[in-house]
Design a protein around this motif. Structure first.
Motif, mmCIF file in Angstrom:
data_model
loop_
_atom_site.group_PDB
_atom_site.id
_atom_site.type_symbol
_atom_site.label_atom_id
_atom_site.label_comp_id
_atom_site.label_asym_id
_atom_site.label_seq_id
_atom_site.Cartn_x
_atom_site.Cartn_y
_atom_site.Cartn_z
ATOM 1 N N MET A 195 13.082 0.559 11.763
ATOM 2 C CA MET A 195 12.119 -0.290 11.058
ATOM 3 C C MET A 195 11.819 0.440 9.760
ATOM 4 N N LEU A 196 12.398 -0.047 8.669
ATOM 5 C CA LEU A 196 12.384 0.705 7.425
ATOM 6 C C LEU A 196 11.277 0.225 6.482
ATOM 7 N N GLY A 197 10.411 1.139 6.088
ATOM 8 C CA GLY A 197 9.327 0.811 5.166
ATOM 9 C C GLY A 197 9.841 0.605 3.755
ATOM 10 N N ALA A 198 9.928 -0.657 3.323
ATOM 11 C CA ALA A 198 10.444 -0.979 1.991
ATOM 12 C C ALA A 198 9.328 -1.498 1.079
ATOM 13 N N ILE A 199 8.079 -1.408 1.568
ATOM 14 C CA ILE A 199 6.909 -1.835 0.788
ATOM 15 C C ILE A 199 5.893 -0.690 0.811
ATOM 16 N N ASP A 200 5.491 -0.236 -0.376
ATOM 17 C CA ASP A 200 4.542 0.873 -0.498
ATOM 18 C C ASP A 200 3.125 0.381 -0.187
ATOM 19 N N VAL A 201 2.386 1.141 0.626
ATOM 20 C CA VAL A 201 1.013 0.729 0.959
ATOM 21 C C VAL A 201 -0.028 1.616 0.271
ATOM 22 N N ALA A 202 0.444 2.518 -0.595
ATOM 23 C CA ALA A 202 -0.494 3.393 -1.309
ATOM 24 C C ALA A 202 -0.539 3.013 -2.794
ATOM 25 N N ASN A 203 -0.003 1.847 -3.124
ATOM 26 C CA ASN A 203 0.122 1.443 -4.521
ATOM 27 C C ASN A 203 0.036 -0.082 -4.598
ATOM 28 N N GLU A 204 -0.861 -0.583 -5.419
ATOM 29 C CA GLU A 204 -1.086 -2.033 -5.476
ATOM 30 C C GLU A 204 -0.039 -2.792 -6.289
ATOM 31 N N THR A 205 0.863 -2.057 -6.967
ATOM 32 C CA THR A 205 1.929 -2.743 -7.695
ATOM 33 C C THR A 205 2.833 -3.456 -6.690
#
Length: 341
Positions: A273-283
Motif C-alpha cells: 500500500m504505497l503512500g503517493a499523497i503527502d499528508v504533511a503538505n497542503e499542496t
C-alpha cells in the motif's frame, strides 16, 4: 472496483465542522449523547459518499467515529484508568499525558463493530478498518500493572485479535494495524513487535495490513524528521521481518518523503500500500505526480500487488484539500492503469 491498482486511504479524513473542530488533530466532539451517535453516522455517510465520488476503490470510515486512532480503542477496555494520568514520551518524540494501566486489560464488549456494520451497509465496495497495533498501544500508556512492554503487548494482541475477528464477521475485507512505533523501537520490533502483530492477525480470513508511517504533519513529527538525514531508512529494520510474516499488505509512505524507493524490494511478495499523497503538505499533487510515484515503485513491486494510497491520515487538512487529494490519487492511478493496459 478496479482489479488493478485499487486505490485507498490509510484512514482518517477531516471531520465535518459540526462534529469536531476543523483542522485540529484529535479534537473533542462538538455533540453529545444520541446526537453524537447520529452525527458520527452522518459523517461516516459523507465520508463514504466522497470517497466513492472521487474514485476510491477500498473505502474506510474516514475515522469519523473516532477521536484518536489509539486511545478511542483503549477507552473501551477495562484495566485502564483514564483519570489516573502520567506524562510519558510518545515514540521518543514528544511528551503526552496518558492513561494508566491499573489491572488486567480486557475487552468487555465489541468496540468498533457497530460502526463497521454501518459502514458495510453503506457501500458495495470493499471496506478496510484500522486498529492500533500492539506496540503503538503500549507506547501510548503508562503501565503500572504488567511492568513489561512485551507482556502488555501480548495482552493487547489477544484483545485486538478478538476485535479483528468480530470486524471480519461484520463484513470488513481488510483489517489494518497502525504501527508507527515500528519506525522507532527497532530492538523491540525484532524481539516481540512483529510476533505480537502476527498474534493480533492470527486466524483471520480477511486480508491484514500493517501501516508504518512517519506521522501527521505536527511539529513534534516534523522536528523529528529533520534529524533523520537525507535518507530515511527506518523501514530497513522492519521490512525483512514483515516480508517473512503472515501479514498480507505492508503500507508505507513515499510521496515527498526521504524514504528510498528501493527499500520496497525488501518486502517483495507482499502487497504494497504505497503512500503517493503527502499528508504533511497542503499542496495538492497533480495526477501526473501521483502516477510518477506509482510508476517508479513498479521496479520493486508487481503491478498486481500495488495499492495506491495516502502517506498517512488526512484528518488535520481542510476538507477541500483532502478531497482534492483523493481525486488526484484516483486520477494518478488511472493514468498508470491505462499505460499498463
Amino acid at each position: 472496483m478496479h482489479a488493478l491498482l485499487p486505490t485507498t486511504t490509510v484512514g482518517s479524513l477531516p471531520k465535518p465542522s459540526w462534529l469536531a473542530q476543523p483542522e485540529v488533530l484529535w479534537s473533542p466532539w462538538s455533540l453529545q449523547g444520541d446526537t453524537l451517535i447520529e452525527g458520527k453516522q452522518d459523517a461516516l455517510r459523507i465520508a463514504v459518499h466522497e470517497q466513492t465520488r472521487r474514485g476510491i476503490d477500498i473505502l474506510s470510515d474516514g475515522e469519523q467515529t473516532r477521536q484518536h486512532f489509539v486511545t478511542t480503542f483503549i477507552e473501551n477496555l477495562s484495566g485502564v484508568d483514564f483519570d489516573k494520568r502520567e506524562t510519558v514520551r510518545i515514540r521518543n518524540r514528544y511528551d503526552a499525558s496518558v492513561p494508566t494501566v491499573v489491572g488486567e486489560v480486557r475487552r468487555e464488549r465489541p468496540v468498533f463493530v457497530d460502526d463497521a456494520t454501518f459502514l458495510r451497509a453503506s457501500t458495495d465496495r470493499p471496506i478496510k478498518w484500522a486498529l492500533p497495533g500492539p506496540m503503538t498501544m503500549v507506547d501510548t500508556l503508562y503501565d503500572s500493572h504488567y511492568k513489561s512492554r512485551e507482556k502488555l503487548a501480548w495482552e493487547f494482541a489477544g484483545i485486538l485479535n478478538e476485535e479483528a475477528k468480530a470486524l471480519e464477521a461484520a463484513g470488513v475485507d481488510i483489517i489494518q494495524f497502525d504501527e508507527p512505533s515500528f519506525n522507532v523501537f527497532f530492538d523491540e520490533v525484532k524481539d516481540w513487535g512483529v510476533a505480537a502483530l502476527e498474534r493480533a492477525a492470527e486466524g483471520l480470513r480477511a486480508q491484514t495490513a500493517v501501516h508504518i508511517c512517519y506521522g501527521y504533519g505536527i511539529t513534534a513529527n516534523t522536528d523529528w524528521k529533520a534529524t533523520l538525514g537525507s535518507q530515511w531508512r527506518q523501514y530497513e529494520e522492519s521490512f525483512p521481518l514483515l516480508q517473512r510474516s503472515s501479514v498480507d499488505i505492508v503500507s508505507l509512505e513515499c510521496q515527498n518523503s526521504h524514504v528510498p524507493m528501493d527499500l520496497i524490494e525488501l518486502i517483495r511478495g507482499k502487497k504494497v500500500m504505497l503512500g503517493a499523497i503527502d499528508v504533511a503538505n497542503e499542496t495538492v499533487e497533480t495526477p501526473e505526480e501521483v502516477a510518477d510515484t506509482l510508476r517508479r515503485a513498479l521496479a520493486f513491486v508487481d503491478a498486481d500487488k500495488l495499492i495506491p494510497s495516502t502517506n498517512c491520515g488526512m484528518a488535520p487538512f481542510p476538507r477541500g484539500v483532502a478531497l482534492q487529494k483523493l481525486s488526484a490519487l484516483s486520477a494518478g492511478a488511472a493514468i498508470l492503469r491505462d499505460e499498463l493496459g
